[in-house]
Design an enzyme around this catalytic site. Structure first.
Site, PDB file in Angstrom:
ATOM      1  N   GLY A  28      -0.714  -8.994  -2.204  1.00  0.00           N
ATOM      2  CA  GLY A  28      -0.152  -8.025  -1.629  1.00  0.00           C
ATOM      3  C   GLY A  28       1.144  -7.772  -2.595  1.00  0.00           C
ATOM      4  O   GLY A  28       1.096  -7.876  -3.419  1.00  0.00           O
ATOM      5  N   ASN A  29       2.017  -6.885  -2.029  1.00  0.00           N
ATOM      6  CA  ASN A  29       3.290  -6.931  -2.892  1.00  0.00           C
ATOM      7  C   ASN A  29       4.463  -6.684  -1.995  1.00  0.00           C
ATOM      8  O   ASN A  29       4.080  -6.795  -0.692  1.00  0.00           O
ATOM      9  CB  ASN A  29       3.176  -5.619  -3.546  1.00  0.00           C
ATOM     10  CG  ASN A  29       2.885  -4.385  -2.859  1.00  0.00           C
ATOM     11  OD1 ASN A  29       3.878  -3.866  -2.289  1.00  0.00           O
ATOM     12  ND2 ASN A  29       1.752  -3.658  -2.847  1.00  0.00           N
ATOM     13  N   ARG A  30       5.706  -6.673  -2.385  1.00  0.00           N
ATOM     14  CA  ARG A  30       6.837  -6.767  -1.853  1.00  0.00           C
ATOM     15  C   ARG A  30       7.256  -5.680  -1.075  1.00  0.00           C
ATOM     16  O   ARG A  30       8.320  -5.476  -0.540  1.00  0.00           O
ATOM     17  CB  ARG A  30       7.844  -7.399  -2.548  1.00  0.00           C
ATOM     18  CG  ARG A  30       7.743  -8.917  -2.866  1.00  0.00           C
ATOM     19  CD  ARG A  30       8.196  -9.477  -3.821  1.00  0.00           C
ATOM     20  NE  ARG A  30       9.712  -9.160  -3.860  1.00  0.00           N
ATOM     21  CZ  ARG A  30      10.852  -9.182  -4.706  1.00  0.00           C
ATOM     22  NH1 ARG A  30      10.082  -9.912  -6.026  1.00  0.00           N
ATOM     23  NH2 ARG A  30      11.911  -9.048  -4.885  1.00  0.00           N
ATOM     24  N   ALA A  94       3.240   1.422  -2.238  1.00  0.00           N
ATOM     25  CA  ALA A  94       2.975   0.782  -3.244  1.00  0.00           C
ATOM     26  C   ALA A  94       1.419   0.168  -3.533  1.00  0.00           C
ATOM     27  O   ALA A  94       1.009  -0.838  -2.913  1.00  0.00           O
ATOM     28  CB  ALA A  94       3.732  -0.620  -3.198  1.00  0.00           C
TER      29      ALA A  94
END
Ligand code: CTP
Length: 219
Positions: A28-30, A94
């Protein structure tokens, strides 16, 4: 409030994507999704019909906005393309650039004597570039870029290579803003101009971006 986007359909993507590795793990990402959700709310407040395609986030749906929840980059791609036509696409999500080649059906176990694990990743479809090249291309396609340095050069590169109308860049990894924050500064570039929005709250910056979009949208 006046309704400069009345009669317009605005499609917004927001949040991260999760790319599954096995039944219990993902990449995943932030991204919090706050910027995209604020943009959706601002577009709705200016009279647009708004469709918000959201990755996994913990945010309430803005009033009057139609929300489609997705998890992976592939699902985001299908949902965004499936929601066309639109007058405007704002790609604030994102989206993962890479996804595991295979999702393991079983939890990946440690193996005795092996200190490393190699995951093979493959490129995802670039949703933004695909929307910009689509036969039902929105009149205005707006991308985002998160950059740690050389913001204008990289942002203008993406503006050209993805055939966008506007690109909103934020400097990440610095004091200025970006992921996991409530305030932000956007550097927005288009063919013949640029401007800076903020520093201000993500809601104020989103409102300023939507006003800019409304001004640049062909009548
Ligand atoms: N984007 C997309 N689909 C992808 C990847 C990115 O739609 N598979 C969109 C994002 O929504 C955002 C923009 O592209 O609007 C970000 O551009 P990208 O080239 O992905 O930026 P980076 O990931 O920062 O690329 P690089 O690593 O080359 O800087």
């Amino acid at each position: 409030m006046s309704a400069p986007l009345s009669g317009r359909r605005v499609l917004v993507s927001a949040g991260p994507t999760y790319e599954d590795i096995d039944p219990v793990r993902f990449l995943g990402n932030r991204s919090s999704g706050k910027m995209g959700f604020a943009i959706a709310a601002a577009a709705r407040a200016r009279g647009a019909e708004v469709v918000l395609v959201a990755g996994p986030v913990h945010l309430d749906t803005p009033d009057g906005v139609r929300r489609i929840d997705v998890r992976s980059a592939a699902q985001m791609h299908a949902a965004v393309v499936g929601a066309l036509p639109a007058d405007v696409y704002i790609g604030a999500a994102a989206v993962a650039d890479f996804t595991p080649r295979q999702v393991s059906a079983h939890k990946i176990k440690k193996t005795a004597g092996s200190e490393t694990l190699v995951l093979e990743l493959v490129r995802t479809t670039d949703v933004l570039a695909e929307v910009a090249a689509h036969r039902q291309r929105p009149a205005l396609v707006v991308g985002f870029a998160a950059e740690t340095h050389d913001v204008e050069r990289y942002a203008r590169g993406k503006l050209a290579s993805k055939r966008l109308d506007l690109i909103a860049a934020n400097l990440v990894g610095a004091a200025e803003g970006g992921f996991e924050r409530d305030d932000n500064t956007l550097h927005v570039y288009w063919d013949s101009g640029e401007c800076r929005l903020g520093p201000a709250s993500k809601h104020e910056v989103a409102a300023a971006l939507v006003d800019l979009v409304a001004r640049r949208l062909p009548a």
